[in-house]
Motif scaffolding. Structure first.
Motif, short mmCIF file in Angstrom:
data_model
loop_
_atom_site.label_atom_id
_atom_site.label_comp_id
_atom_site.label_asym_id
_atom_site.label_seq_id
_atom_site.Cartn_x
_atom_site.Cartn_y
_atom_site.Cartn_z
N LEU A 37 0.81 -1.23 -0.19
CA LEU A 37 -0.05 -0.02 0.10
C LEU A 37 0.90 1.32 0.11
O LEU A 37 0.39 2.25 -0.77
CB LEU A 37 -0.77 -0.06 1.34
N ILE A 38 1.95 1.12 0.84
CA ILE A 38 2.85 2.45 0.68
C ILE A 38 3.59 2.45 -0.70
O ILE A 38 3.56 3.52 -1.23
CB ILE A 38 3.93 2.14 2.05
N ASN A 39 3.62 1.31 -1.41
CA ASN A 39 4.45 1.42 -2.88
C ASN A 39 3.26 1.95 -3.84
O ASN A 39 3.47 2.72 -4.54
CB ASN A 39 4.63 0.09 -3.29
N ILE A 40 2.08 1.52 -3.52
CA ILE A 40 0.86 2.15 -4.39
C ILE A 40 0.70 3.67 -4.17
O ILE A 40 0.79 4.44 -5.10
CB ILE A 40 -0.55 1.51 -4.01
N THR A 41 0.90 4.19 -3.07
CA THR A 41 0.80 5.50 -2.74
C THR A 41 1.70 6.34 -3.39
O THR A 41 1.53 7.32 -4.04
CB THR A 41 0.76 5.72 -1.20
N LEU A 118 13.85 -2.19 -12.68
CA LEU A 118 13.38 -0.92 -13.42
C LEU A 118 13.54 0.22 -12.58
O LEU A 118 13.96 1.32 -13.06
CB LEU A 118 12.04 -1.37 -13.57
N TRP A 119 13.06 0.27 -11.31
CA TRP A 119 12.88 1.49 -10.44
C TRP A 119 14.46 1.83 -10.02
O TRP A 119 14.76 2.94 -10.00
CB TRP A 119 12.21 1.28 -9.31
N SER A 120 15.33 1.06 -10.15
CA SER A 120 16.87 1.58 -9.86
C SER A 120 17.22 2.00 -11.16
O SER A 120 18.17 3.11 -10.72
CB SER A 120 17.44 0.08 -9.63
N GLY A 176 13.03 11.65 -5.10
CA GLY A 176 12.68 11.32 -3.79
C GLY A 176 11.62 10.24 -3.83
O GLY A 176 11.56 9.39 -3.05
N LEU A 177 10.48 10.53 -4.67
CA LEU A 177 9.46 9.44 -4.67
C LEU A 177 9.84 8.15 -5.36
O LEU A 177 9.39 7.17 -4.93
CB LEU A 177 8.43 10.07 -5.52
N VAL A 178 10.75 8.49 -6.56
CA VAL A 178 11.38 7.37 -7.17
C VAL A 178 12.16 6.13 -6.06
O VAL A 178 12.03 5.03 -5.96
CB VAL A 178 12.02 7.51 -8.21
N LEU A 182 11.31 2.68 -4.93
CA LEU A 182 12.18 1.49 -5.04
C LEU A 182 12.56 0.85 -3.54
O LEU A 182 12.51 -0.31 -3.43
CB LEU A 182 13.38 1.99 -5.43
N LEU A 183 12.60 1.70 -2.45
CA LEU A 183 12.91 1.14 -1.15
C LEU A 183 11.72 0.22 -0.73
O LEU A 183 12.00 -0.77 -0.08
CB LEU A 183 13.07 2.39 -0.23
N ALA A 184 10.37 0.75 -1.07
CA ALA A 184 9.32 -0.25 -0.82
C ALA A 184 9.26 -1.70 -1.25
O ALA A 184 9.09 -2.55 -0.96
CB ALA A 184 7.96 0.66 -0.85
N TYR A 185 9.78 -1.46 -2.72
CA TYR A 185 9.96 -2.75 -3.51
C TYR A 185 10.91 -3.75 -2.86
O TYR A 185 10.94 -4.74 -2.59
CB TYR A 185 10.26 -2.63 -4.80
N VAL A 186 12.10 -3.06 -2.34
CA VAL A 186 13.28 -3.93 -1.69
C VAL A 186 12.81 -4.51 -0.54
O VAL A 186 13.08 -5.57 -0.52
CB VAL A 186 14.50 -2.90 -1.90
#
Length: 203
Positions: A37-41, A118-120, A176-178, A182-186
């Motif tokens: 949910l954090i990632n979606i936001t 991809l996000w990296s 910052g958002l990217v 990325l952090l949420a995915y990791v």
């Protein structure tokens, strides 16, 4: 109370806190959902900022003034939202992951890794665009700043030079958002792997 007892209590409190976090991350069923949910936001916000940035640059007749990072974010974000939605459905509304075949589990993990890559790439591109674009958001390490700069640099690439600070702030916000996405995915990938290892070690 002696210093030795105080030190022992601090160590005990620290161990209790670590044990609580370990139990929470590895055994709470809603931890992956929380981070997704954090990632979606943040991904949705990233998409909104990227669209806004691209619209402003297009209105200024300078769609490439900060590089291609806004366009890449616009491409990656919907794919990410779709992927996260599918992952939530698989984790909470379909057959339990523990009952999947090994190949399915591997594919499930690899898709997470693909989006991390991809996000990296997008994060690296966003940083590069911020520091080396023709808009010259910062003079640090910019090939377009200094005495040897080309003719068209900085404010000169925009129809309205007064919008440069706002555009640069949007690009900084995109970074910052990217990074947060990325952090949420990791975190989700790491927690998921550890949860699998814990379950496997019990059998």
């Amino acid at each position: 109370m002696t210093p030795a007892k105080q030190a022992s209590q601090r160590r005990g409190s620290k161990q209790t806190t670590l044990a609580w976090w370990r139990t929470f991350l590895l055994h709470n069923a809603f931890v992956p959902l929380l981070f997704r949910l954090i990632n979606i936001t943040f991904t949705t916000t990233t998409l909104a900022v990227a669209i806004k940035l691209y619209q402003i640059l297009r209105d200024e007749d300078a769609p490439d003034a900060v590089g291609s990072s806004p366009i890449v974010a616009i491409i990656f974000s919907p794919l990410t939202l779709l992927h996260v939605g599918i992952q939530i459905w698989l984790e909470y509304f379909s057959r339990p992951i523990g009952l999947w075949r090994v190949g399915s589990k591997l594919f499930y993990t690899l898709t997470e890794l693909i989006f991390v890559c991809l996000w990296s790439a997008e994060l690296s591109l966003s940083f590069d665009n911020y520091f080396t674009s023709t808009l010259v958001c910062t003079t640090f390490d910019s090939p377009y700043a200094g005495n040897d700069s080309p003719t068209v640099t900085g404010n000169q690439v925009l129809n309205n030079p007064g919008k440069k600070p706002y555009i640069c702030r949007l690009q900084g916000a995109l970074i910052g958002l990217v990074f947060t996405s990325l952090l949420a995915y990791v975190i989700v990938l790491t927690v998921s792997l550890f949860r699998i290892f814990v379950r496997v070690s019990r059998h």
